[in-house]
Design an enzyme around this catalytic site. Structure first.
Site, PDB file in Angstrom:
ATOM      1  N   HIS A 146       1.100  -1.122  -0.052  1.00 16.95           N
ATOM      2  CA  HIS A 146       0.035   0.114  -0.030  1.00 16.95           C
ATOM      3  C   HIS A 146       0.968   1.307   0.068  1.00 16.95           C
ATOM      4  CE1 HIS A 146      -3.798  -1.943   1.783  1.00 16.95           C
ATOM      5  NE2 HIS A 146      -3.378  -2.746   0.790  1.00 16.95           N
ATOM      6  N   GLU A 189       0.859   3.766   1.695  1.00 12.37           N
ATOM      7  CA  GLU A 189       1.368   4.216   3.329  1.00 12.37           C
ATOM      8  C   GLU A 189       2.566   3.640   3.683  1.00 12.37           C
ATOM      9  OE1 GLU A 189      -1.660   3.263   2.267  1.00 12.37           O
ATOM     10  OE2 GLU A 189      -3.176   4.226   3.725  1.00 12.37           O
ATOM     11  N   CYS A 241      -6.326   1.577   5.837  1.00  7.05           N
ATOM     12  CA  CYS A 241      -6.548   0.421   6.448  1.00  7.05           C
ATOM     13  C   CYS A 241      -5.991   0.054   7.627  1.00  7.05           C
ATOM     14  CB  CYS A 241      -6.444  -0.801   5.450  1.00  7.05           C
ATOM     15  SG  CYS A 241      -4.690  -1.116   5.253  1.00  7.05           S
ATOM     16  N   CYS A 277      -2.127  -0.323   7.513  1.00  5.14           N
ATOM     17  CA  CYS A 277      -1.475   0.913   7.368  1.00  5.14           C
ATOM     18  C   CYS A 277      -1.627   1.636   8.776  1.00  5.14           C
ATOM     19  CB  CYS A 277      -1.933   1.534   6.401  1.00  5.14           C
ATOM     20  SG  CYS A 277      -1.454   0.843   4.594  1.00  5.14           S
TER      21      CYS A 277
END
Lengths: 147, 147
Positions: free
Chosen positions: A51, A53, A81, A84
């Site tokens: 992801h 992040e 999410c 993260c």
């Protein structure tokens, strides 16, 4: 000319879309400077943890030579999410700014609310909504085109 | 001779301790075979996200050539934190077995309870407690030696 960090995150999200990745982008800033930029790379890397992040956090730690990102802010185009959000806490990031909120998979102001658990040994300021419309429009266009 | 997957995870945890890392180890299995082994490498990599589970998940995805670990089980010596629990969901791991529980930082049966949110689009079986005493003893010895 003033250019917001969220604009840089949106540029990363746009790049992600062009590469066939869900358009989410992230930037990490410290003392007014950008120290890391990243976008989703799950498809490219075949890695469900890639992801924006997570990649931004790992890049910033490399860049600053520290596993602690104290004094840093993370700017991301979509509510992180749970994974993260947990990484934000693990990296001791001081401030989170996210654009669009994500009732389906968000883990900050929805679901697991990872950063707001009484258990949390780290306080992270949460700011929501800046450029939310632009961030959502990118996501909507991406999913509409794939239908 | 029967050797449990949790024994392999404990061996990884022991290796972590020897390397000066918080002793947590993880193994991912599929159809009775180990597809990934990992241990904490936060200090070595200067990366706050380099938890045993994260590294095991990334290795297993590489190994199996897929970002989805459907049909896999994760064996880890300590209750995963919220970040790792989120990664378990993102990777669609079917079963989680953890040894020691972690009231302070755990995110599975404590705190954010990431895998038990109504929001979760993935069901992961949770099994707790196998070899918990051995896993806790490793952690206690590690922290006692550093005091």
């Amino acid at each position: 000319m003033f250019r917001s960090f969220m604009q840089d995150a949106l540029d990363q999200a746009r790049e992600a879309a062009e590469a066939g990745e869900v358009p989410v982008g992230a930037v990490i800033s410290r003392r007014g400077q950008i120290v890391a930029r990243a976008r989703n790379r799950m498809v490219e890397l075949g890695d469900p943890t890639a992801h924006a992040e997570m990649l931004a956090i790992r890049t910033a730690c490399d860049e600053l030579g520290s596993p602690r990102l104290t004094g840093c802010a993370l700017w991301v185009t979509l509510e992180p999410c749970a994974m993260c959000a947990g990484a934000i806490a693990a990296a001791r990031i001081d401030r989170l700014h996210f654009a669009a909120s994500d009732p389906k998979s968000g883990g900050v102001v929805h679901g697991a609310r990872v950063l707001s658990q009484p258990q949390a040994h780290h306080i992270c300021e949460i700011h929501e909504g800046a450029r939310a419309d632009d961030a959502s429009a990118l996501l909507r266009a991406f999913f509409a085109a794939r239908r």
